[in-house]
Motif scaffolding. Structure first.
Motif, mmCIF file in Angstrom:
data_model
loop_
_atom_site.group_PDB
_atom_site.id
_atom_site.type_symbol
_atom_site.label_atom_id
_atom_site.label_comp_id
_atom_site.label_asym_id
_atom_site.label_seq_id
_atom_site.Cartn_x
_atom_site.Cartn_y
_atom_site.Cartn_z
ATOM 1 N N CYS A 133 0.862 -1.185 0.000
ATOM 2 C CA CYS A 133 0.000 0.000 0.000
ATOM 3 C C CYS A 133 0.895 1.231 0.000
ATOM 4 N N GLU A 134 0.529 2.196 -0.821
ATOM 5 C CA GLU A 134 1.264 3.454 -0.819
ATOM 6 C C GLU A 134 0.338 4.563 -1.288
ATOM 7 N N ILE A 135 0.673 5.784 -0.903
ATOM 8 C CA ILE A 135 -0.124 6.946 -1.269
ATOM 9 C C ILE A 135 0.753 7.943 -2.016
ATOM 10 N N GLU A 136 0.099 8.846 -2.745
ATOM 11 C CA GLU A 136 0.828 9.858 -3.499
ATOM 12 C C GLU A 136 0.593 11.258 -2.963
ATOM 13 N N ASN A 137 -0.427 11.420 -2.125
ATOM 14 C CA ASN A 137 -0.757 12.719 -1.577
ATOM 15 C C ASN A 137 -1.429 12.514 -0.231
ATOM 16 N N PHE A 138 -1.893 13.584 0.398
ATOM 17 C CA PHE A 138 -2.599 13.412 1.657
ATOM 18 C C PHE A 138 -3.681 14.472 1.799
ATOM 19 N N SER A 139 -4.796 14.237 1.116
ATOM 20 C CA SER A 139 -5.981 15.099 1.205
ATOM 21 C C SER A 139 -5.637 16.574 1.039
ATOM 22 N N GLU A 140 -4.757 16.866 0.081
ATOM 23 C CA GLU A 140 -4.385 18.237 -0.254
ATOM 24 C C GLU A 140 -3.741 18.991 0.912
ATOM 25 N N ARG A 141 -3.103 18.270 1.811
ATOM 26 C CA ARG A 141 -2.383 18.905 2.919
ATOM 27 C C ARG A 141 -0.902 18.971 2.584
ATOM 28 N N ILE A 142 -0.143 19.620 3.480
ATOM 29 C CA ILE A 142 1.301 19.662 3.263
ATOM 30 C C ILE A 142 2.030 18.734 4.244
ATOM 31 N N ARG A 143 1.261 18.142 5.183
ATOM 32 C CA ARG A 143 1.825 17.154 6.108
ATOM 33 C C ARG A 143 1.145 15.814 5.862
ATOM 34 N N ALA A 144 1.930 14.758 5.671
ATOM 35 C CA ALA A 144 1.368 13.444 5.358
ATOM 36 C C ALA A 144 1.764 12.415 6.404
ATOM 37 N N PHE A 145 0.796 11.600 6.824
ATOM 38 C CA PHE A 145 1.081 10.426 7.628
ATOM 39 C C PHE A 145 1.513 9.320 6.671
ATOM 40 N N LEU A 146 2.584 8.632 7.025
ATOM 41 C CA LEU A 146 3.099 7.574 6.168
ATOM 42 C C LEU A 146 3.294 6.311 6.997
ATOM 43 N N LYS A 147 2.497 5.301 6.716
ATOM 44 C CA LYS A 147 2.566 4.056 7.493
ATOM 45 C C LYS A 147 3.754 3.216 7.041
ATOM 46 N N ILE A 148 4.629 2.905 8.006
ATOM 47 C CA ILE A 148 5.788 2.073 7.680
ATOM 48 C C ILE A 148 5.806 0.772 8.476
ATOM 49 N N GLU A 149 4.895 0.651 9.446
ATOM 50 C CA GLU A 149 4.869 -0.544 10.298
ATOM 51 C C GLU A 149 3.424 -0.889 10.616
ATOM 52 N N LYS A 177 11.252 4.641 0.247
ATOM 53 C CA LYS A 177 11.950 5.674 -0.526
ATOM 54 C C LYS A 177 11.102 6.123 -1.712
ATOM 55 N N ARG A 178 10.490 5.158 -2.390
ATOM 56 C CA ARG A 178 9.655 5.493 -3.549
ATOM 57 C C ARG A 178 8.433 6.311 -3.134
ATOM 58 N N GLU A 179 7.821 5.942 -2.029
ATOM 59 C CA GLU A 179 6.618 6.640 -1.561
ATOM 60 C C GLU A 179 6.948 8.063 -1.107
ATOM 61 N N VAL A 180 8.049 8.225 -0.403
ATOM 62 C CA VAL A 180 8.465 9.557 0.056
ATOM 63 C C VAL A 180 8.720 10.468 -1.137
ATOM 64 N N LYS A 181 9.355 9.939 -2.162
ATOM 65 C CA LYS A 181 9.646 10.748 -3.351
ATOM 66 C C LYS A 181 8.361 11.223 -4.023
ATOM 67 N N LYS A 182 7.368 10.341 -4.141
ATOM 68 C CA LYS A 182 6.088 10.723 -4.746
ATOM 69 C C LYS A 182 5.390 11.801 -3.922
ATOM 70 N N LEU A 183 5.396 11.638 -2.616
ATOM 71 C CA LEU A 183 4.760 12.628 -1.748
ATOM 72 C C LEU A 183 5.443 13.984 -1.879
ATOM 73 N N ALA A 184 6.772 13.962 -1.916
ATOM 74 C CA ALA A 184 7.530 15.214 -2.052
ATOM 75 C C ALA A 184 7.225 15.890 -3.380
ATOM 76 N N GLN A 185 7.127 15.112 -4.435
ATOM 77 C CA GLN A 185 6.840 15.662 -5.762
ATOM 78 C C GLN A 185 5.457 16.302 -5.819
ATOM 79 N N ASN A 186 4.548 15.846 -4.947
ATOM 80 C CA ASN A 186 3.178 16.364 -4.935
ATOM 81 C C ASN A 186 2.950 17.430 -3.865
#
Length: 430
Positions: A133-149, A177-186
């Motif tokens: 599971c991975e996400i590309e954004n977080f409900s149009e916010r600038i802070r994202a929760f990212l589940k790693i465990e 690493k891939r998920e963080v990069k996508k979030l940063a790009q968005n």
């Protein structure tokens, strides 16, 4: 079609809601607020307390009553821990467990074709891997929760989480690493690493929580990295020293206490005592400049006596937590504590919780007063027309009068006042 989510519980649930929402969006769904008209209402449930279960039942029934022609879906931790009770909630047209969140689109399509109630509750297995599971954004916010465990192996005597989440498993560094990069790009500027037992990230693997923080910090567009809830017995002196090397890591640590009484901690099977917690808190504050430590505290566990409660209260005052999430003990069937019975009356639990809340508010007000006339970098998260709001690295909420939308920017702000009712500091640009 329009889909609406109603999410209960922790930051992991919020991440999983975002994951399901993105699956639906990619399939052409419009995701709207649960207060709007929708074709589908999805309740992502929490089951950590009986109150959470009650809220789940209430909202499932409310959505079906107000929108009888819409499809109502129940997912999350309640079906996973209590499948029979979830199946009996007949207002839910589709019931699935958190292990099956990735199948939500297939189940919706099946239901729309067959028009028969669907139940898919798969048990967590000991050899489960971390779900893809991975996400590309977080409900149009600038802070994202990212589940790693996900999952927990601790088996605290009061806790249903191992039944609802399974055993510890971790997202691979490459996937992270891939998920963080996508979030940063968005446009995401701050990553909050979350997990059911985040401190166990990397258990049984050749990577650790330090590696996860490093991956996030190495992404240039990410300005800040924050940690979700942690367990104290996993926070060693070595880990604290390792984490202190990262300038982007925010010095705000939410570390669950549950009780400051050693007798109660042993009964809870918490794997540490008050001296261990004290040492860890002192080590964090001496290592990280301006560190905030927040926590969770439970009152009225099993046979907690007045003396036990007072010992816990004095410990809370001693540590001086900047914020305390306080709740009365709620017995969960199937746990070790439930087999011992619950001898503390509900009114006593609630009275003790109120005492802790009052003392914690005093500590917080004193801390906030100490911040006045100090200057902090604030990362702004929301613009409200005549003011902008954000957080310092150590999670002080701040608002500044401003006519410009500076969302996503970090600016130096001097704290001028604290409003205890709104729990927000007022500041001016330095």
């Amino acid at each position: 079609m329009r889909a609406a989510f109603y999410t209960l519980g922790c930051k992991v649930n919020q991440y999983e809601t975002e994951y399901m929402a993105e699956l639906l969006k990619r399939a052409g769904f419009e995701v709207v607020s649960h207060k709007e008209e929708a074709d589908i209402y999805i309740v992502n449930s929490c089951t950590v307390t009986s109150t959470a279960d009650q809220k789940t039942r209430q909202n499932i029934r409310k959505f079906k009553r107000k929108h009888p022609q819409s499809t109502v879906i129940l997912t999350g931790c309640m079906p996973q821990a209590f499948p029979k009770e979830a199946e009996e909630l007949i207002e839910a047209d589709i019931v699935l467990s958190n292990r099956s969140n990735g199948d939500i689109l297939d189940l919706i399509n099946r239901y729309n074709t067959e028009h028969n109630r669907l139940i898919k509750i798969e048990k967590h297995l000991p050899d489960d891997g971390f779900e893809k599971c991975e996400i590309e954004n977080f409900s149009e916010r600038i802070r994202a929760f990212l589940k790693i465990e996900d999952g927990c192996d601790r088996f605290c005597s009061y806790c249903i989480i191992p039944m609802s989440r399974g055993r510890v498993r971790s997202k691979s560094p490459d996937d992270l690493k891939r998920e963080v990069k996508k979030l940063a790009q968005n446009g995401i500027k701050e990553i909050v690493l979350v997990g059911i037992n985040l401190s166990s990230y990397g258990k049984g693997e050749d990577f650790s929580l330090t590696d996860a923080v490093r991956i996030c910090c190495e992404e240039e567009k990410i300005l800040r990295v924050r940690l979700g809830s942690l367990e104290p017995d996993h926070i060693t002196d070595e880990l604290i020293e390792e984490l202190s090397q990262f300038d982007k890591l925010c010095p705000q640590f939410h570390i669950s206490l549950q009780s400051g009484c050693d007798k109660t901690l042993k009964a809870m099977n918490r794997h540490y005592l008050s001296d261990d917690y004290r040492h860890m808190a002192n080590k964090i504050r001496s290592t990280f400049d301006g560190a905030q430590i927040t926590t969770d505290v439970m009152t009225g566990f099993n046979d907690e006596s007045e003396d036990d409660f007072n010992a816990s209260l004095e410990f809370i005052k001693e540590i001086g937590f900047e914020k305390v999430h306080t709740f009365p003990y709620s017995e969960r069937s199937g746990t070790a504590a439930s087999r011992r019975g619950d001898s503390v009356p509900k009114a006593v639990k609630e009275e003790r919780a109120a005492i802790v809340i009052k003392e914690a508010e005093k500590i917080r007000e004193k801390y906030m007063a100490s911040c006045i006339n100090k200057t902090y970098d604030v990362l702004f998260e929301s613009f409200h027309g005549d003011y902008i709001q954000g957080y310092t690295k150590n999670y002080i909420p701040v608002k500044v009068c401003c006519n410009s939308d500076l969302t996503g920017e970090e600016k130096a702000v001097t704290i001028k006042a604290y409003d205890s009712k709104s729990d927000i500091c007022k500041g001016e640009f330095a």
